[in-house]
Design a protein around this motif. Structure first.
Motif, PDB file in Angstrom:
ATOM      1  N   GLY A  16       0.809  -1.211   0.100  1.00  0.00           N
ATOM      2  CA  GLY A  16       0.034   0.015  -0.165  1.00  0.00           C
ATOM      3  C   GLY A  16       0.916   1.316   0.057  1.00  0.00           C
ATOM      4  N   LEU A  17       1.724   1.140   0.713  1.00  0.00           N
ATOM      5  CA  LEU A  17       2.883   2.287   0.971  1.00  0.00           C
ATOM      6  C   LEU A  17       3.429   2.559  -0.303  1.00  0.00           C
ATOM      7  CD1 LEU A  17       4.318   4.341   2.503  1.00  0.00           C
ATOM      8  CD2 LEU A  17       6.308   2.691   2.985  1.00  0.00           C
ATOM      9  N   ILE A  18       3.764   1.572  -1.268  1.00  0.00           N
ATOM     10  CA  ILE A  18       4.348   1.586  -2.718  1.00  0.00           C
ATOM     11  C   ILE A  18       3.296   2.482  -3.701  1.00  0.00           C
ATOM     12  CG2 ILE A  18       5.084   0.512  -4.524  1.00  0.00           C
ATOM     13  CD1 ILE A  18       6.477  -1.690  -2.950  1.00  0.00           C
ATOM     14  N   ASP A  19       2.019   2.045  -3.772  1.00  0.00           N
ATOM     15  CA  ASP A  19       1.104   2.617  -4.186  1.00  0.00           C
ATOM     16  C   ASP A  19       0.859   4.150  -3.648  1.00  0.00           C
ATOM     17  OD1 ASP A  19       0.399   0.086  -5.483  1.00  0.00           O
ATOM     18  OD2 ASP A  19      -1.374  -0.215  -4.327  1.00  0.00           O
ATOM     19  N   THR A  20       0.868   4.425  -2.445  1.00  0.00           N
ATOM     20  CA  THR A  20       0.764   5.867  -2.422  1.00  0.00           C
ATOM     21  C   THR A  20       1.838   6.587  -2.679  1.00  0.00           C
ATOM     22  OG1 THR A  20      -0.386   5.071  -0.121  1.00  0.00           O
ATOM     23  CG2 THR A  20       0.502   7.401  -0.505  1.00  0.00           C
ATOM     24  N   GLY A  44       9.317  -4.589   5.351  1.00  0.00           N
ATOM     25  CA  GLY A  44      10.121  -3.934   4.195  1.00  0.00           C
ATOM     26  C   GLY A  44       9.692  -2.555   4.020  1.00  0.00           C
ATOM     27  N   SER A  45       8.684  -2.011   4.826  1.00  0.00           N
ATOM     28  CA  SER A  45       8.136  -0.706   4.600  1.00  0.00           C
ATOM     29  C   SER A  45       9.396   0.246   4.663  1.00  0.00           C
ATOM     30  CB  SER A  45       7.255  -0.476   5.717  1.00  0.00           C
ATOM     31  OG  SER A  45       5.736  -1.017   5.200  1.00  0.00           O
ATOM     32  N   VAL A  46      10.395   0.211   5.566  1.00  0.00           N
ATOM     33  CA  VAL A  46      11.335   1.094   5.987  1.00  0.00           C
ATOM     34  C   VAL A  46      12.278   1.099   4.581  1.00  0.00           C
ATOM     35  CG1 VAL A  46      13.400   1.504   7.174  1.00  0.00           C
ATOM     36  CG2 VAL A  46      11.327   0.755   8.475  1.00  0.00           C
ATOM     37  N   GLU A  47      12.540  -0.113   3.947  1.00  0.00           N
ATOM     38  CA  GLU A  47      13.416   0.063   2.790  1.00  0.00           C
ATOM     39  C   GLU A  47      12.791   0.596   1.534  1.00  0.00           C
ATOM     40  OE1 GLU A  47      14.916  -2.466   5.516  1.00  0.00           O
ATOM     41  OE2 GLU A  47      12.778  -2.798   4.795  1.00  0.00           O
ATOM     42  N   GLU A  51      14.081   4.123  -0.106  1.00  0.00           N
ATOM     43  CA  GLU A  51      14.089   4.134  -1.554  1.00  0.00           C
ATOM     44  C   GLU A  51      13.604   5.428  -2.069  1.00  0.00           C
ATOM     45  OE1 GLU A  51      12.028   1.979  -5.679  1.00  0.00           O
ATOM     46  OE2 GLU A  51      12.073   1.008  -3.397  1.00  0.00           O
ATOM     47  N   TYR A  52      12.523   5.877  -1.470  1.00  0.00           N
ATOM     48  CA  TYR A  52      11.962   6.975  -2.166  1.00  0.00           C
ATOM     49  C   TYR A  52      12.552   8.414  -1.622  1.00  0.00           C
ATOM     50  CZ  TYR A  52       8.268   4.657  -4.839  1.00  0.00           C
ATOM     51  OH  TYR A  52       7.632   3.938  -5.773  1.00  0.00           O
ATOM     52  N   THR A  56      13.215  11.217  -4.375  1.00  0.00           N
ATOM     53  CA  THR A  56      12.694  12.629  -4.341  1.00  0.00           C
ATOM     54  C   THR A  56      13.231  13.379  -3.388  1.00  0.00           C
ATOM     55  OG1 THR A  56      10.308  13.775  -4.519  1.00  0.00           O
ATOM     56  CG2 THR A  56      10.587  11.588  -3.220  1.00  0.00           C
ATOM     57  N   ASN A  57      13.255  14.991  -3.361  1.00  0.00           N
ATOM     58  CA  ASN A  57      13.378  15.638  -2.500  1.00  0.00           C
ATOM     59  C   ASN A  57      12.183  16.192  -1.937  1.00  0.00           C
ATOM     60  OD1 ASN A  57      12.232  17.544  -4.322  1.00  0.00           O
ATOM     61  ND2 ASN A  57      14.250  18.623  -4.690  1.00  0.00           N
ATOM     62  N   LYS A  58      10.859  15.746  -2.216  1.00  0.00           N
ATOM     63  CA  LYS A  58       9.682  16.066  -1.569  1.00  0.00           C
ATOM     64  C   LYS A  58       9.363  15.354  -0.443  1.00  0.00           C
ATOM     65  CE  LYS A  58       8.484  18.747  -4.969  1.00  0.00           C
ATOM     66  NZ  LYS A  58       8.336  20.132  -4.713  1.00  0.00           N
ATOM     67  N   LEU A  59      10.098  14.214  -0.233  1.00  0.00           N
ATOM     68  CA  LEU A  59      10.172  13.543   1.202  1.00  0.00           C
ATOM     69  C   LEU A  59      11.042  14.196   2.170  1.00  0.00           C
ATOM     70  CD1 LEU A  59       8.981  11.225   2.901  1.00  0.00           C
ATOM     71  CD2 LEU A  59      10.604   9.631   1.696  1.00  0.00           C
ATOM     72  N   VAL A  60      10.461  15.301   2.884  1.00  0.00           N
ATOM     73  CA  VAL A  60      11.341  15.870   3.610  1.00  0.00           C
ATOM     74  C   VAL A  60      11.526  15.365   5.097  1.00  0.00           C
ATOM     75  CG1 VAL A  60      10.603  18.004   2.518  1.00  0.00           C
ATOM     76  CG2 VAL A  60       9.494  17.383   4.348  1.00  0.00           C
TER      77      VAL A  60
END
Length: 252
Positions: A16-20, A44-47, A51-52, A56-60
């Protein structure tokens, strides 16, 4: 200052996190920041987050640590938010399309609450569009709801309230809306755009008895017995009950 802070709360929902994530970074409008609050996932969510963070620099900001539940996670996100508005798009929810934010912010607004429409995906693979183009009257909110995926809320209001109550496990986002709109007269505006695609398997649908119990407790806190009686039998309330029945039987 960014115009929008997108806050994603996740716990052991890697797919679900990947889809988001895919839907967030695909936006053609760029005046936003993205915050991920993970509750200490071990799937594996932390990985995926790392990765994201590199993509992206949007993930602040992001963190992964055990917490007291979804509302504590949402409150952590609010603390880190610097955007004018906050939007809670949790793992499994997706921005409806790549141009959604561009279309939303093409409009002029300065209201406290901005809300749009939402598409829900059922387990059968069918989609249901929930239209929210109605006045947010006490009777509408007392026995109805606005999904959090379809709402932008001014960050300063959320911070002034110290976020959402952690006394409840399911209904605190709804209770916040009821209080600020019905009691404190927060301003609001509907934008006729589908904001998000969500799933019909959230905490409310998985725990209907707990949801009903919490909601009844909260209603007693906010409204008098006379008000609750009037709102329960109001036309908006009855329409909402009929809509729920139609959804249950796959007719809406």
């Amino acid at each position: 200052m960014p115009k929008l802070s997108i806050i994603t709360v996740n716990l052991n929902n890697k797919s679900g996190l990947i889809d988001t994530a895919k839907s967030v970074i695909a936006q053609t409008w760029g005046n936003y920041e993205w915050i991920i609050i993970d509750g200490g996932s071990i799937d594996g969510s932390v990985e995926v987050i790392k990765e994201y963070a590199n993509k992206t620099n949007k993930l602040v900001y992001w963190c992964s640590e055990p917490d007291g539940g979804i509302y504590q996670g949402m409150n952590k996100g609010i603390e880190k938010a610097s955007g004018e508005y906050c939007w809670f798009l949790n793992s499994g929810d997706s921005v409806h399309k790549s141009t959604t934010l561009e279309e939303v912010f093409a409009s002029e607004f300065d209201e406290d609450i901005l809300y749009g429409d939402i598409v829900f995906k059922k387990e059968t693979g069918h989609y249901i569009t929930k239209k929210t183009n109605y006045k947010l009257s006490p009777s509408k909110l007392a026995y109805g709801n606005l999904p959090h995926q379809s709402i932008f809320t001014k960050t300063k209001i959320l911070k002034a309230k110290n976020g959402y109550s952690t006394d409840f496990k399911i209904i605190s986002d709804w209770l916040f809306l009821v209080k600020v709109i019905c009691k404190e007269k927060a301003s609001y505006k509907h934008i006729p755009i589908v904001f998000a695609t969500g799933l019909l398997d959230g905490a409310t649908s998985l725990n209907p008895k707990k949801h009903k119990k919490e909601r009844n407790m909260a209603l007693k806190e906010v409204f008098s017995k006379k008000q609750r009686f009037f709102y329960f039998f109001s036309i908006p309330s009855l329409r909402n009950k009929i809509r729920k029945i139609l959804v249950l039987f796959g007719r809406s």
